[in-house]
Design an enzyme around this catalytic site. Sequence first.
Site, mmCIF file in Angstrom:
data_model
loop_
_atom_site.group_PDB
_atom_site.id
_atom_site.type_symbol
_atom_site.label_atom_id
_atom_site.label_comp_id
_atom_site.label_asym_id
_atom_site.label_seq_id
_atom_site.Cartn_x
_atom_site.Cartn_y
_atom_site.Cartn_z
ATOM 1 N N ASP A 192 0.845 -1.197 0.000
ATOM 2 C CA ASP A 192 0.000 0.000 0.000
ATOM 3 C C ASP A 192 0.883 1.250 0.000
ATOM 4 O O ASP A 192 2.113 1.166 -0.167
ATOM 5 C CB ASP A 192 -1.032 -0.041 1.144
ATOM 6 C CG ASP A 192 -0.429 0.210 2.518
ATOM 7 O OD1 ASP A 192 0.803 0.378 2.622
ATOM 8 O OD2 ASP A 192 -1.191 0.227 3.496
ATOM 9 N N HIS B 39 7.688 -24.921 8.507
ATOM 10 C CA HIS B 39 6.675 -25.578 9.342
ATOM 11 C C HIS B 39 5.240 -25.288 8.911
ATOM 12 O O HIS B 39 4.382 -26.162 9.009
ATOM 13 C CB HIS B 39 6.826 -25.129 10.804
ATOM 14 C CG HIS B 39 8.070 -25.644 11.462
ATOM 15 N ND1 HIS B 39 8.290 -25.552 12.812
ATOM 16 C CD2 HIS B 39 9.164 -26.256 10.947
ATOM 17 C CE1 HIS B 39 9.466 -26.088 13.119
ATOM 18 N NE2 HIS B 39 10.025 -26.516 11.993
ATOM 19 N N THR C 30 2.428 -1.979 8.766
ATOM 20 C CA THR C 30 2.818 -2.989 9.768
ATOM 21 C C THR C 30 2.992 -4.384 9.186
ATOM 22 O O THR C 30 3.542 -5.261 9.853
ATOM 23 C CB THR C 30 1.721 -3.099 10.843
ATOM 24 O OG1 THR C 30 0.504 -3.489 10.195
ATOM 25 C CG2 THR C 30 1.541 -1.775 11.584
ATOM 26 N N CYS D 241 2.827 -3.469 3.986
ATOM 27 C CA CYS D 241 2.048 -2.269 4.300
ATOM 28 C C CYS D 241 2.761 -1.582 5.465
ATOM 29 O O CYS D 241 3.962 -1.805 5.658
ATOM 30 C CB CYS D 241 0.574 -2.593 4.571
ATOM 31 S SG CYS D 241 0.235 -3.605 6.025
ATOM 32 N N HIS E 110 4.585 -31.573 10.552
ATOM 33 C CA HIS E 110 4.185 -30.203 10.217
ATOM 34 C C HIS E 110 3.158 -30.210 9.083
ATOM 35 O O HIS E 110 2.221 -29.414 9.089
ATOM 36 C CB HIS E 110 5.408 -29.379 9.818
ATOM 37 C CG HIS E 110 6.443 -29.306 10.898
ATOM 38 N ND1 HIS E 110 6.217 -28.677 12.096
ATOM 39 C CD2 HIS E 110 7.692 -29.823 10.974
ATOM 40 C CE1 HIS E 110 7.290 -28.787 12.859
ATOM 41 N NE2 HIS E 110 8.199 -29.487 12.203
HETATM 42 C C1 RB5 Z 1 -1.928 2.718 6.333
HETATM 43 O O1 RB5 Z 1 -1.872 3.953 6.981
HETATM 44 C C2 RB5 Z 1 -1.771 1.580 7.346
HETATM 45 O O2 RB5 Z 1 -2.916 1.486 8.128
HETATM 46 C C3 RB5 Z 1 -1.471 0.278 6.649
HETATM 47 O O3 RB5 Z 1 -0.345 0.424 5.874
HETATM 48 C C4 RB5 Z 1 -1.211 -0.920 7.520
HETATM 49 O O4 RB5 Z 1 -0.260 -0.633 8.501
HETATM 50 C C5 RB5 Z 1 -2.387 -1.615 8.059
HETATM 51 O O5 RB5 Z 1 -2.284 -2.699 8.646
#
Ligand code: RB5
Length: 151
Positions: free
Chosen positions: A8, A98, A67, A65, A133
Amino acid sequence: MKIALGNDHAAVEMKFEIQKYLEELGHEVVNFGTDTPERVDYPVIGEQVALCVAKGEADRGVLICGTGVGISLAANKVPGIRAAVCSDTTTAHLVREHNEANIIAFGARIVGAELAKDIVKSFLDAEVCGGRHAERVEMLRGLERKYMKEA
Ligand code: RB5
């Protein structure tokens, strides 16, 4: 390998770094974007990459993204997909060995570019262990059959 790559707006620069790295390693990259900083919804990209992998059009997927969580949650809604969020190289190879993960995800706001490259390489170099596994992965498929019927 053929790698489906998606991200993203939080991960555009990281995606280009990873794309370049994958190509340097000799992999073929299918870039699902996004390539610009304009906001996009991570479920859209997660679904596109997941479908590509689930249909066998790519060998593995890489999703990024902010996180790594949102985009992996989206991918995991597609039957046949096991997308794993990793912030370290040990987890990155174990999820392949696994859990037979077929997509690796990480956060551009969580890990630096050099660690991200090592995570991706650990994942791609790892081989499925099988044995006990594999039985557990089959149980995951059983959960899909039980709960992920077409809505
Ligand atoms: C975008 O701002 C953020 O929410 C997205 O990149 C991600 O971290 C969501 O899980």
